[in-house]
Write a protein that holds these residues in place. Structure first.
Motif: not given
Length: 253
Positions: A101-103, A108, A112, A124
């Motif tokens: 995932t993005l977080m 990441n 972004r 995400f």
């Protein structure tokens, strides 16, 4: 200069959030359910990776790794596993899980920000399609290679071991109350918990429930039927080192 970058501050704020999650006791419950009591390093590494990877995707791999290190040490001590075989799988499964995932990873966040400058919005779950197969391939690789290449060729000590006279002189009797986590779920026997494998711990001598001795019981059948639950008090024989190890176990107060 570093604090002016939102990536740095975003990751920093994740540490107190991860600490708060650990303080609730849910991490210990989750660990007890997923890790359980595997019979080999292979099964243990698979379970560890399947726990750490998704957790890293939700929370962030950096604080998850920091939280899992003491949990992993205590679990390996009770199971009789060589913790050296689990360290690298822990770190790399967290890294691979962070890509789901993005977080999941500070990298990441940085990616972004770079993509935004080029006019592309990184979603995400943008990386999940590629990261998920890599994660499962990594789990298989770690489970096969790590037990053979990492750590020593150790054999788990027996659950019941003889205590020498020299050891006996340095032992104390100490009680711990079960509050939460693996020992509070009501499905684990005293003699299967692995306390005897911990350095400096001579094992559980008495278990009390509501002030009454429930283990060892008057009959073998009653002793066999006993399962640890929240609120029970376990009386150990342990050295000073063993007491420190027991205090570090989640769920014992």
């Amino acid at each position: 200069a570093g604090l002016s970058d939102t990536t740095v501050t975003s990751v920093a704020f994740l540490f107190p959030m991860a600490k708060a999650i650990a303080a609730t006791g849910w991490l210990e419950i989750l660990v007890s359910i997923v890790l359980g009591t595997p019979g080999s390093h292979f099964a243990g590494i698979v379970r560890l990776c399947l726990l750490v990877g998704p957790l890293s995707a939700i929370v962030n791999n950096t604080p998850v790794t920091a939280m899992m290190v003491p949990v992993l040490q205590g679990w390996c001590s009770r199971m009789g596993f060589d913790v050296a075989k689990f360290g690298i799988p822990l770190a790399f499964s967290a890294q691979l899980g962070g890509g789901l995932t993005l977080m999941g990873s500070p990298t990441n966040f940085a990616a972004r920000k770079t993509y935004l400058k080029c006019g592309f919005q990184l979603g995400f779950f943008e990386l999940t399609v590629v990261a998920a197969p890599l994660f499962f391939l990594g789990v298989i690789f770690f489970a096969i290679v790590a037990p053979r290449m990492l750590g020593g060729k150790t054999v788990a000590p027996p659950l019941r071991r003889a205590i020498s006279a020299e050891e006996r002189d340095g032992f104390f009797r100490v009680g711990f109350k079960i509050s939460r986590g693996a020992f509070a779920r009501g499905n684990l026997k005293v003699d299967k918990a692995g306390f005897e494998r911990m350095a400096g711990v001579g094992g559980v001598k008495i278990a009390l429930r509501d002030g009454e001795q429930v283990w060892p019981a008057a009959t073998d059948t009653e002793s066999e039927a006993y399962r640890m639950k929240a609120g029970d008090v376990l009386i150990f024989r342990a050295t000073a080192e063993g007491i420190v190890s027991l205090r570090a176990q989640g769920g014992l107060n």
